[in-house]
Scaffold this motif. Sequence first.
Motif, mmCIF file in Angstrom:
data_model
loop_
_atom_site.group_PDB
_atom_site.id
_atom_site.type_symbol
_atom_site.label_atom_id
_atom_site.label_comp_id
_atom_site.label_asym_id
_atom_site.label_seq_id
_atom_site.Cartn_x
_atom_site.Cartn_y
_atom_site.Cartn_z
ATOM 1 N N GLU A 115 0.836 -1.210 0.000
ATOM 2 C CA GLU A 115 0.000 0.000 0.000
ATOM 3 C C GLU A 115 0.866 1.252 0.000
ATOM 4 O O GLU A 115 0.594 2.225 -0.724
ATOM 5 N N ARG B 162 1.131 4.067 -2.923
ATOM 6 C CA ARG B 162 0.782 5.446 -2.582
ATOM 7 C C ARG B 162 1.891 6.397 -3.021
ATOM 8 O O ARG B 162 1.612 7.499 -3.512
ATOM 9 N N GLU C 211 -3.496 -2.532 -5.939
ATOM 10 C CA GLU C 211 -3.107 -2.898 -4.576
ATOM 11 C C GLU C 211 -3.650 -4.273 -4.195
ATOM 12 O O GLU C 211 -2.926 -5.100 -3.624
#
Length: 253
Positions: free
Chosen positions: A132, A136, A231
């Motif tokens: 994650e 990001r 993801e």
Amino acid sequence: MIDSTPYPDPYPDPPVAETTMTLSELNKPARSGAATGASASTRRMINRDKLEADILAQAVRIFAECGYEGTSIATIAEQAGLSKQNLLYYFPNKQALYKRVLDDVLDEWLERMNLLADAGKEPQQVLRSYVEAKLRFSREHPWGSRLYAMEVIGGAPMYGQEIKKKLIPLLRKDIAVFEQWISEGKIAPVNATHLLFTIWAMTQSYADFSTQMCLVLNRKQLTRSDFADAEKLITDMVLASISLKESAPPSAA
């Protein structure tokens, strides 16, 4: 429902009115009675920090778009709303600015790698958080990811030693954590080095090759939904690679 709104450009051009101050103006003493010496010094420091941030934001974009050789200090200064002389007050030459930009990118990545260096947490939780965090970064800092990729693809002529010095020690710590998980029976035996290489490649491609993805998907930008789908898929693949296989029940006689 996942928001499919295109993610905004993380590096918009700064308002010219806020970045066109000269160094003499930044260091101009406060008017008598308007502020104490301490508050004036704080204000100047805030202004300097903001100007430096504006320079770095423009530099990472222009270096990523034009490459090191194709970028000039004058162009970065113009985009940051400064004179070339003012920019050189902060960064003495183009190489120093280039290395500072790459320092910031690599430090962000290493901060995310620290998520892995905790053998006390469950492997699945750690790896979900790592995937994650890497995605990001690709979503929020695409220019930095692309610039780093360009430097590495070109053989890392200007930043190779820094990569070795900063990355390798932390990579070894992360590999040691994987080896501990394996020895404790928490995950299946896996080549941790190549697993990390694979995670890097999968997550960073959503910045470095986003143009190709957008052409295939027929859209201008990747959306939040695209990153959410990525993801889930990447996390599932990574967790499957470390999953312990259940022993087959003995066959009936």
